[in-house]
Design a protein around this motif. Structure first.
Motif, PDB file in Angstrom:
ATOM      1  N   GLY A 194       9.803 -32.849  81.736  1.00 32.09           N
ATOM      2  CA  GLY A 194      10.094 -32.453  80.368  1.00 32.09           C
ATOM      3  C   GLY A 194       9.160 -31.424  79.784  1.00 32.09           C
ATOM      4  O   GLY A 194       9.158 -31.223  78.569  1.00 32.09           O
ATOM      5  N   PHE A 195       8.375 -30.751  80.626  1.00 33.32           N
ATOM      6  CA  PHE A 195       7.454 -29.729  80.145  1.00 33.32           C
ATOM      7  C   PHE A 195       7.983 -28.347  80.501  1.00 33.32           C
ATOM      8  O   PHE A 195       8.695 -28.172  81.491  1.00 33.32           O
ATOM      9  N   PRO A 196       7.620 -27.326  79.713  1.00 29.91           N
ATOM     10  CA  PRO A 196       8.126 -25.977  79.981  1.00 29.91           C
ATOM     11  C   PRO A 196       7.662 -25.455  81.331  1.00 29.91           C
ATOM     12  O   PRO A 196       6.506 -25.645  81.724  1.00 29.91           O
ATOM     13  N   ARG A 197       8.551 -24.805  82.044  1.00 28.21           N
ATOM     14  CA  ARG A 197       8.212 -24.171  83.318  1.00 28.21           C
ATOM     15  C   ARG A 197       8.583 -22.685  83.320  1.00 28.21           C
ATOM     16  O   ARG A 197       8.323 -21.986  84.289  1.00 28.21           O
ATOM     17  N   GLY A 198       9.229 -22.221  82.279  1.00 23.47           N
ATOM     18  CA  GLY A 198       9.608 -20.813  82.189  1.00 23.47           C
ATOM     19  C   GLY A 198      10.239 -20.548  80.838  1.00 23.47           C
ATOM     20  O   GLY A 198      10.746 -21.472  80.185  1.00 23.47           O
ATOM     21  N   TYR A 199      10.173 -19.315  80.395  1.00 23.62           N
ATOM     22  CA  TYR A 199      10.651 -18.972  79.063  1.00 23.62           C
ATOM     23  C   TYR A 199      11.884 -18.073  79.154  1.00 23.62           C
ATOM     24  O   TYR A 199      11.972 -17.197  80.014  1.00 23.62           O
ATOM     25  N   LEU A 200      12.833 -18.323  78.259  1.00 24.78           N
ATOM     26  CA  LEU A 200      14.044 -17.518  78.190  1.00 24.78           C
ATOM     27  C   LEU A 200      13.836 -16.353  77.246  1.00 24.78           C
ATOM     28  O   LEU A 200      12.901 -16.339  76.428  1.00 24.78           O
ATOM     29  N   THR A 201      14.725 -15.371  77.330  1.00 23.18           N
ATOM     30  CA  THR A 201      14.616 -14.210  76.463  1.00 23.18           C
ATOM     31  C   THR A 201      14.772 -14.602  75.002  1.00 23.18           C
ATOM     32  O   THR A 201      15.549 -15.513  74.669  1.00 23.18           O
ATOM     33  N   ARG A 202      14.045 -13.904  74.138  1.00 25.95           N
ATOM     34  CA  ARG A 202      14.048 -14.230  72.712  1.00 25.95           C
ATOM     35  C   ARG A 202      15.173 -13.535  71.949  1.00 25.95           C
ATOM     36  O   ARG A 202      15.361 -13.798  70.771  1.00 25.95           O
ATOM     37  N   GLN A 203      15.876 -12.644  72.584  1.00 26.26           N
ATOM     38  CA  GLN A 203      16.949 -11.926  71.900  1.00 26.26           C
ATOM     39  C   GLN A 203      18.270 -12.173  72.610  1.00 26.26           C
ATOM     40  O   GLN A 203      18.339 -12.247  73.833  1.00 26.26           O
ATOM     41  N   LYS A 204      19.312 -12.320  71.810  1.00 30.25           N
ATOM     42  CA  LYS A 204      20.642 -12.567  72.361  1.00 30.25           C
ATOM     43  C   LYS A 204      21.292 -11.285  72.866  1.00 30.25           C
ATOM     44  O   LYS A 204      21.998 -11.306  73.861  1.00 30.25           O
ATOM     45  N   ARG A 205      21.057 -10.191  72.187  1.00 27.38           N
ATOM     46  CA  ARG A 205      21.757  -8.955  72.506  1.00 27.38           C
ATOM     47  C   ARG A 205      20.905  -8.084  73.424  1.00 27.38           C
ATOM     48  O   ARG A 205      19.744  -7.789  73.129  1.00 27.38           O
ATOM     49  N   ILE A 206      21.504  -7.691  74.536  1.00 29.62           N
ATOM     50  CA  ILE A 206      20.853  -6.843  75.523  1.00 29.62           C
ATOM     51  C   ILE A 206      21.683  -5.576  75.688  1.00 29.62           C
ATOM     52  O   ILE A 206      22.885  -5.650  75.981  1.00 29.62           O
ATOM     53  N   LYS A 207      21.067  -4.413  75.484  1.00 27.13           N
ATOM     54  CA  LYS A 207      21.742  -3.128  75.626  1.00 27.13           C
ATOM     55  C   LYS A 207      23.025  -3.044  74.782  1.00 27.13           C
ATOM     56  O   LYS A 207      24.007  -2.412  75.167  1.00 27.13           O
ATOM     57  N   GLY A 208      23.037  -3.739  73.644  1.00 18.52           N
ATOM     58  CA  GLY A 208      24.213  -3.709  72.780  1.00 18.52           C
ATOM     59  C   GLY A 208      25.263  -4.743  73.118  1.00 18.52           C
ATOM     60  O   GLY A 208      26.323  -4.776  72.477  1.00 18.52           O
ATOM     61  N   PHE A 209      25.006  -5.615  74.101  1.00 20.14           N
ATOM     62  CA  PHE A 209      25.957  -6.650  74.502  1.00 20.14           C
ATOM     63  C   PHE A 209      25.289  -8.015  74.375  1.00 20.14           C
ATOM     64  O   PHE A 209      24.057  -8.138  74.463  1.00 20.14           O
TER      65      PHE A 209
END
Length: 466
Positions: A361-376
């Motif tokens: 239950g501990f963090p092992r990696g972080y996801l991107t903080r923004q939903k939109r990538i290159k306008g998508f």
């Protein structure tokens, strides 16, 4: 399917055929308003210049999917009997697929991870009675069904001139089955009573013979306590049995018939006392949806699952969520039902979770903080034209973005990986749903069993040879 039509001020008009919509677009009299569900907007007409007909939105709520049908109803008076007969014309069909199971599993995983961190790895003083649930509270997996269906009802109100809603409120008319005399002897001896009871028993006894456990065969209604020994017709004294077991049991008491199978006898007696599986959850969801629909201000008609099955069986309609919705209520004939339904799958709008978790239950990696990538962003409907390389071709579907700019596209034929953002163009922004076209229900039924459906050309009416 019928195409939704809006006027120049985005007010709903009567839906039109695909052919007429194509002509309006070619002549420049209309613009594409939305791709899914496909709708156009006229540039030279307002709602005051048009004639509207009553359009009804029919719903068949379910645990995994909800059938939706947009229909037009017409009423005629029989000259001989003076009775009012209702004819239904199906305009378009939809199947809304819920994600209640995914929500439940995600909440369970989150709860287990938090319990592991707070309970086993560091001490926290126990807390009790510090949370209260409001009246009418539903679990998130159940509330999701109510909110999703309500949102689509509001969307259809913006796309079509909806004048009424018909909902399958209860699966079975339990009050009628327990006390048939409530509406007179005609109901007890009528055809609808048999459909209510049989459908209830099929659900309760898992569509198998109670005595031998055989499935996928015709089943008969069996009295647990024989009528010859004073058994009643109440559903609490009914079960399902195959023809050999029904004949073999005859008028014997169940204790005598299953004297050599005590485990089977105990299972049947326990199943008789056990309520219908998931009945409370389904009923609470449907009542919550009914109360939510009342807020629309439209008249709401309700019916039972037995009535829906009666209409579907009498009119020769195959089993399907969307077609079940079209068969809700009282009707004498239905036309134009043999059209494909648009499958609408609830996918959500992303996740609040910003880390990957390990087994503890501990963090092992972080996801991107923004939903939109290159306008998508994930969920956008895109069109990709790849001119060269191994992925050369044209692709249309739902995109899943990556921080690298190399996207995946879920098309109708499968998943295409590694498409550069430079080749993608947005056709419709993500709205939390995925769309796909289903096959024609008549063709599917005929392919499975050539004798299962009559040779229909556009409509079915009661009283005619089928």
């Amino acid at each position: 399917m019928a195409v939704f039509v809006l006027d120049r001020h985005k007010k709903p008009l009567m839906p039109c055929s695909e052919k007429r919509a194509r002509k309006l677009l070619e002549k420049g009299r209309a613009r594409v308003h939305r791709l899914m569900p496909f709708s156009i907007r006229l540039v030279d007409r307002t709602v005051n210049d048009s004639v509207l007909q009553p359009v009804t939105l029919k719903l068949d709520p379910g645990s995994k999917a909800t059938g939706i049908a947009v229909v037009r109803e017409s009423e005629t008076i029989d000259e001989e009997t003076g009775e009012i007969k209702t004819t239904v014309y199906v305009l378009t069909l939809f199947e809304l697929q819920h994600r209640g199971k995914q929500i439940s599993e995600s909440l369970t995983a989150r709860r287990q991870m938090r319990r592991r961190r707070r309970g086993n790895l560091r001490y926290r003083a126990p807390r009790f009675l510090n949370r209260t649930k409001p009246k009418g509270w539903l679990a998130p997996s159940l509330q999701h069904r109510v909110d999703t269906v309500s949102a689509w009802v509001q969307r259809f109100q913006r796309l079509a001139p909806i004048t009424g809603i018909a909902q399958e409120l209860v699966r079975f008319d339990l009050q009628q089955m327990e006390n048939p005399e409530i509406s007179g002897v005609e109901y007890q001896q009528g055809t609808l009573h048999g459909f209510e009871t049989k459908e209830y028993l099929l659900e309760k006894w898992n569509r198998e013979c109670a005595y031998c456990g055989t499935k996928n065969i015709p089943l008969q209604v069996e009295h647990i306590q024989p009528k010859a020994n004073g058994g009643s017709h109440r559903v609490s004294n009914l079960t399902l049995a195959c023809q050999p077991c029904n004949q073999k049991k005859g008028a014997q008491a169940i204790e005598i018939f299953l004297a050599k199978a005590p485990k089977r006898l105990a299972k049947i007696k326990a199943q008789v006392k056990r309520p219908l599986k998931d009945a409370s959850a389904v009923n609470s969801t449907r009542w919550a949806l009914f109360n939510a629909l009342k807020a629309t201000g439209l008249p709401i008609l309700t019916g039972s699952g037995g009535r829906t099955k009666f209409n579907r069986s009498t009119l020769g309609i195959p089993k399907d969520h969307a077609l079940d919705a079209a068969c809700v209520g009282i009707m004498e004939a239905i036309h134009h039902w043999d059209k494909p339904a648009l499958a609408i799958k609830a996918t959500g709008r992303g996740s609040y979770q910003r880390t990957r978790l390990n087994a503890f239950g501990f963090p092992r990696g972080y996801l991107t903080r923004q939903k939109r990538i290159k306008g998508f962003q994930t969920g956008d409907m895109v069109k990709a034209e790849v001119p060269t390389g191994k992925k050369i071709g044209s692709y249309r579907g739902r995109v899943a973005v990556r921080a690298s700019g190399s996207f995946n596209i879920q098309t109708a034929t499968g998943l295409i990986q590694g498409i550069s953002h430079r080749y993608c163009k947005v056709t419709q922004r993500a709205d939390g749903y995925g769309y796909s076209q289903q096959l024609n229900p008549k063709e599917v039924a005929l392919a499975g069993d050539p004798l299962s459906l009559p040779a229909l050309k556009g409509g079915v009416s009661r009283g005619k040879s089928r």
